[in-house]
Design a protein around this motif. Structure first.
Motif, PDB file in Angstrom:
ATOM      1  N   THR A   1      -0.640  -1.961  -6.723  1.00  0.00           N
ATOM      2  CA  THR A   1      -0.532  -1.513  -5.330  1.00  0.00           C
ATOM      3  C   THR A   1      -1.793  -0.778  -4.896  1.00  0.00           C
ATOM      4  OG1 THR A   1       1.856  -1.255  -5.607  1.00  0.00           O
ATOM      5  CG2 THR A   1       0.857  -0.144  -3.730  1.00  0.00           C
ATOM      6  N   LYS A   2      -2.244  -1.018  -3.690  1.00  0.00           N
ATOM      7  CA  LYS A   2      -3.369  -0.279  -3.125  1.00  0.00           C
ATOM      8  C   LYS A   2      -2.925   1.132  -2.754  1.00  0.00           C
ATOM      9  CE  LYS A   2      -6.251  -3.823  -3.126  1.00  0.00           C
ATOM     10  NZ  LYS A   2      -7.418  -3.881  -4.020  1.00  0.00           N
ATOM     11  N   THR A   3      -3.849   2.075  -2.802  1.00  0.00           N
ATOM     12  CA  THR A   3      -3.502   3.478  -2.564  1.00  0.00           C
ATOM     13  C   THR A   3      -4.450   4.123  -1.561  1.00  0.00           C
ATOM     14  OG1 THR A   3      -4.854   4.126  -4.468  1.00  0.00           O
ATOM     15  CG2 THR A   3      -2.478   3.852  -4.845  1.00  0.00           C
ATOM     16  N   VAL A   4      -3.858   4.942  -0.692  1.00  0.00           N
ATOM     17  CA  VAL A   4      -4.626   5.743   0.266  1.00  0.00           C
ATOM     18  C   VAL A   4      -4.161   7.187   0.139  1.00  0.00           C
ATOM     19  CG1 VAL A   4      -5.175   6.166   2.691  1.00  0.00           C
ATOM     20  CG2 VAL A   4      -4.866   3.813   1.870  1.00  0.00           C
ATOM     21  N   LEU A   5      -5.091   8.098  -0.044  1.00  0.00           N
ATOM     22  CA  LEU A   5      -4.802   9.527  -0.011  1.00  0.00           C
ATOM     23  C   LEU A   5      -5.141  10.030   1.383  1.00  0.00           C
ATOM     24  CD1 LEU A   5      -4.066  12.223  -1.440  1.00  0.00           C
ATOM     25  CD2 LEU A   5      -6.508  12.451  -1.989  1.00  0.00           C
ATOM     26  N   HIS A   6      -4.124  10.482   2.123  1.00  0.00           N
ATOM     27  CA  HIS A   6      -4.369  11.016   3.465  1.00  0.00           C
ATOM     28  C   HIS A   6      -4.310  12.539   3.402  1.00  0.00           C
ATOM     29  CE1 HIS A   6      -4.670  11.443   7.704  1.00  0.00           C
ATOM     30  NE2 HIS A   6      -3.458  11.945   7.843  1.00  0.00           N
ATOM     31  N   ILE A   7      -5.415  13.184   3.717  1.00  0.00           N
ATOM     32  CA  ILE A   7      -5.538  14.630   3.549  1.00  0.00           C
ATOM     33  C   ILE A   7      -5.310  15.325   4.886  1.00  0.00           C
ATOM     34  CG2 ILE A   7      -7.021  16.526   2.807  1.00  0.00           C
ATOM     35  CD1 ILE A   7      -8.548  14.440   1.103  1.00  0.00           C
ATOM     36  N   GLN A   8      -4.173  15.990   4.989  1.00  0.00           N
ATOM     37  CA  GLN A   8      -3.898  16.861   6.129  1.00  0.00           C
ATOM     38  C   GLN A   8      -4.414  18.272   5.849  1.00  0.00           C
ATOM     39  OE1 GLN A   8      -2.601  16.530   9.156  1.00  0.00           O
ATOM     40  NE2 GLN A   8      -1.511  14.588   9.220  1.00  0.00           N
TER      41      GLN A   8
ATOM     42  N   LEU B   1      -8.766  13.203  -9.427  1.00  0.00           N
ATOM     43  CA  LEU B   1      -7.635  12.536  -8.785  1.00  0.00           C
ATOM     44  C   LEU B   1      -8.065  11.790  -7.528  1.00  0.00           C
ATOM     45  CD1 LEU B   1      -4.895  15.299  -9.162  1.00  0.00           C
ATOM     46  CD2 LEU B   1      -4.999  13.105 -10.378  1.00  0.00           C
ATOM     47  N   MET B   2      -8.896  12.406  -6.711  1.00  0.00           N
ATOM     48  CA  MET B   2      -9.342  11.751  -5.481  1.00  0.00           C
ATOM     49  C   MET B   2     -10.098  10.468  -5.776  1.00  0.00           C
ATOM     50  SD  MET B   2     -10.472  15.072  -3.184  1.00  0.00           S
ATOM     51  CE  MET B   2     -11.057  14.091  -1.793  1.00  0.00           C
ATOM     52  N   ALA B   3     -10.840  10.459  -6.887  1.00  0.00           N
ATOM     53  CA  ALA B   3     -11.619   9.277  -7.250  1.00  0.00           C
ATOM     54  C   ALA B   3     -10.732   8.092  -7.607  1.00  0.00           C
ATOM     55  CB  ALA B   3     -12.539   9.609  -8.431  1.00  0.00           C
ATOM     56  N   GLY B   4      -9.474   8.348  -7.947  1.00  0.00           N
ATOM     57  CA  GLY B   4      -8.584   7.272  -8.347  1.00  0.00           C
ATOM     58  C   GLY B   4      -8.002   6.471  -7.197  1.00  0.00           C
ATOM     59  N   PHE B   5      -8.117   6.953  -5.969  1.00  0.00           N
ATOM     60  CA  PHE B   5      -7.528   6.263  -4.819  1.00  0.00           C
ATOM     61  C   PHE B   5      -8.474   5.197  -4.276  1.00  0.00           C
ATOM     62  CE2 PHE B   5      -4.874   9.936  -5.181  1.00  0.00           C
ATOM     63  CZ  PHE B   5      -3.637   9.526  -4.702  1.00  0.00           C
ATOM     64  N   ASP B   6      -7.889   4.149  -3.747  1.00  0.00           N
ATOM     65  CA  ASP B   6      -8.694   3.076  -3.171  1.00  0.00           C
ATOM     66  C   ASP B   6      -9.388   3.512  -1.880  1.00  0.00           C
ATOM     67  OD1 ASP B   6      -8.082   0.962  -5.073  1.00  0.00           O
ATOM     68  OD2 ASP B   6      -6.051   1.066  -4.281  1.00  0.00           O
TER      69      ASP B   6
ATOM     70  N   VAL C   1       0.846  -1.195   0.000  1.00  0.00           N
ATOM     71  CA  VAL C   1       0.000   0.000   0.000  1.00  0.00           C
ATOM     72  C   VAL C   1       0.882   1.247   0.000  1.00  0.00           C
ATOM     73  CG1 VAL C   1      -0.187   0.042   2.534  1.00  0.00           C
ATOM     74  CG2 VAL C   1      -1.930   1.186   1.165  1.00  0.00           C
ATOM     75  N   ILE C   2       0.436   2.262  -0.741  1.00  0.00           N
ATOM     76  CA  ILE C   2       1.071   3.577  -0.737  1.00  0.00           C
ATOM     77  C   ILE C   2       0.138   4.555  -0.048  1.00  0.00           C
ATOM     78  CG2 ILE C   2       1.896   5.514  -2.137  1.00  0.00           C
ATOM     79  CD1 ILE C   2       2.499   3.535  -4.366  1.00  0.00           C
TER      80      ILE C   2
END
Length: 419
Positions: free
Chosen positions: A132-139, A168-173, A109-110
């Motif tokens: 690879t699985k993806t997570v967008l972490h928004i600070q 772009l946000m829609a592309g993350f798992d 995972v990224i």
């Protein structure tokens, strides 16, 4: 499980995102994960690359079982909108190269931390190629911050930027973020509820406690027991609007026992120092960022904590400094609109802090005058209990790790799994 973090900021930066990234990665490594961090050299909030690191060269190091890949980036001496965009773009490019150099060492995972969303295209391309699985972490919501703070005008450019952000946000798992209002914001940007994870910033509640004695540091900095110390600690940048604190200091300078202390660094620090000098404010003091081991003492020595932001910032940028203030049982004045997350927390937890209108010097002065009349020698029990219940570091990290495990173990639609 193998995890890769991709972010501009990382330890040894002492504040904000870099501090949290460092603690998170080291905590994951302690729990047996293989952790790699693709990051920039430390530069924030001073906007100057730290000694021992290079701006324009790749560097690798290992620290506390975390493999670090430091990527080149442009760090402007004077931050403007255009230079900031160039700063972000250079890291997006250099970190993308570093990521693709690991094409045959793919993680499970990224986690990409926003800012910066500039890194999203190459991250998503790498994930598609490798599975690879993806997570967008928004600070921080970069787009919201830019337009909400008036750094760029609304119009066609804003519309295009927001459409790109949604795509772009829609592309993350999965998409994680640090507050419930920021989760609602992600929903408004088209992220399905099943993909959303609440992953708040934390405090080390066993280290930052109300029992810490700050009297020695208070005396070292030249303040008496009779003084009322108002502390702002953190990034001294433009988005905070800290000029209002100087205006309050000007209005309250006839009271010799009210002291305003800025601790930190940032793009706006020289301007603030110049304004304080021009106004001959002898009740204003500037101190550099303090090492982490002194932070509990620094928090304990203050009578009142100031958490200052401009209008439009409170739900795009949730101030990370507040977690430690609450853990220390501090008495705080927070500038945020009532409809924001900070406003709602105050409503739900009466006494946790005082939330006041942003960008109003009159309101800030009145709030300070009222606050200094109270007994600040006793810690704020409401704040401390909130920290113990909701901000404990190990609990938060363990909960997030459980979500990551479910994501990586799923081969199809894992949205239902992470709820």
């Amino acid at each position: 499980m193998k995890l890769l973090l991709k972010s501009l900021n990382y330890a040894p930066e002492l504040t904000g995102i870099g501090k949290y990234n460092g603690e998170m990665c080291e905590a994951f490594a302690e729990r047996g994960l293989g952790v790699t961090a693709v990051v920039a050299p430390p530069y924030y909030p001073e906007w100057q690359v730290h000694d021992g690191y290079r701006k324009f060269l790749y560097q690798t190091e290992a620290k506390n079982e975390v493999e670090l890949i430091r990527c080149p980036l442009y760090v402007p001496k004077k931050v403007t909108t255009i230079k900031r965009l160039l700063h972000l773009a250079t890291f997006a490019f250099s970190s993308g190269l570093a990521l693709f150099s690991r094409l045959f060492k793919k993680p499970d995972v990224i986690i990409l931390v926003q800012p910066t969303l500039f890194c999203a295209p190459l991250t998503l391309l790498y994930a598609k190629l490798t599975g690879t699985k993806t997570v967008l972490h928004i600070q921080d919501y970069e787009v919201d911050a830019i337009f909400g703070l008036g750094l760029m005008g609304e119009g066609k450019a804003a519309s295009v930027a927001k459409k790109i952000e949604r795509w772009l946000m829609a592309g993350f798992d999965a998409v994680s973020t640090i507050s419930f209002s920021m989760i609602e914001n992600a929903k408004s940007k088209g992220v399905p509820e099943g993909k959303l994870i609440h992953f708040p910033n934390w405090s080390d509640t066993s280290f930052v406690t109300p029992e810490t004695d700050g009297s020695a540091l208070r005396e070292e900095w030249g303040f008496s027991k009779e003084d009322k110390v108002l502390l702002y600690a953190g990034n001294l940048g433009a988005k905070q609007g800290l000029e209002i604190v100087l205006e309050a200091a000007e209005r309250l300078k006839d009271n010799p026992h009210i002291k305003f202390v800025f601790v930190g660094a940032g793009a706006n620090v020289d301007n603030l120092k110049q304004l304080a000098f021009q106004q001959n404010l002898s009740n204003v003091y500037f101190k550099p960022l303090q090492p982490w081991e002194l932070v509990p003492q620094m928090l304990a020595m203050a009578d009142i904590h100031l958490v200052i932001q401009k209008k439009g910032a409170a739900d795009a940028v949730l101030p990370s400094k507040l977690t430690n203030i609450l853990s220390a049982g501090g008495h705080a004045i927070v500038t945020a609109e009532a409809h924001t997350e900070l406003g709602r927390i105050e409503l739900q937890q009466p006494g946790i802090y005082e939330c006041i209108e942003p960008e109003s010097a009159d309101t800030l002065v009145t709030s300070i005058e009222n606050a200094i009349q109270k007994d600040t020698n006793k810690h704020n029990e409401v704040a401390r209990q909130f920290a113990l219940s909701y901000l404990d570091k190990n609990t938060i990290i363990d909960n997030f790790l459980n979500k990551l495990v479910k994501i990586t173990e799923s081969n199809s639609d894992f949205a239902k799994e992470i709820k």
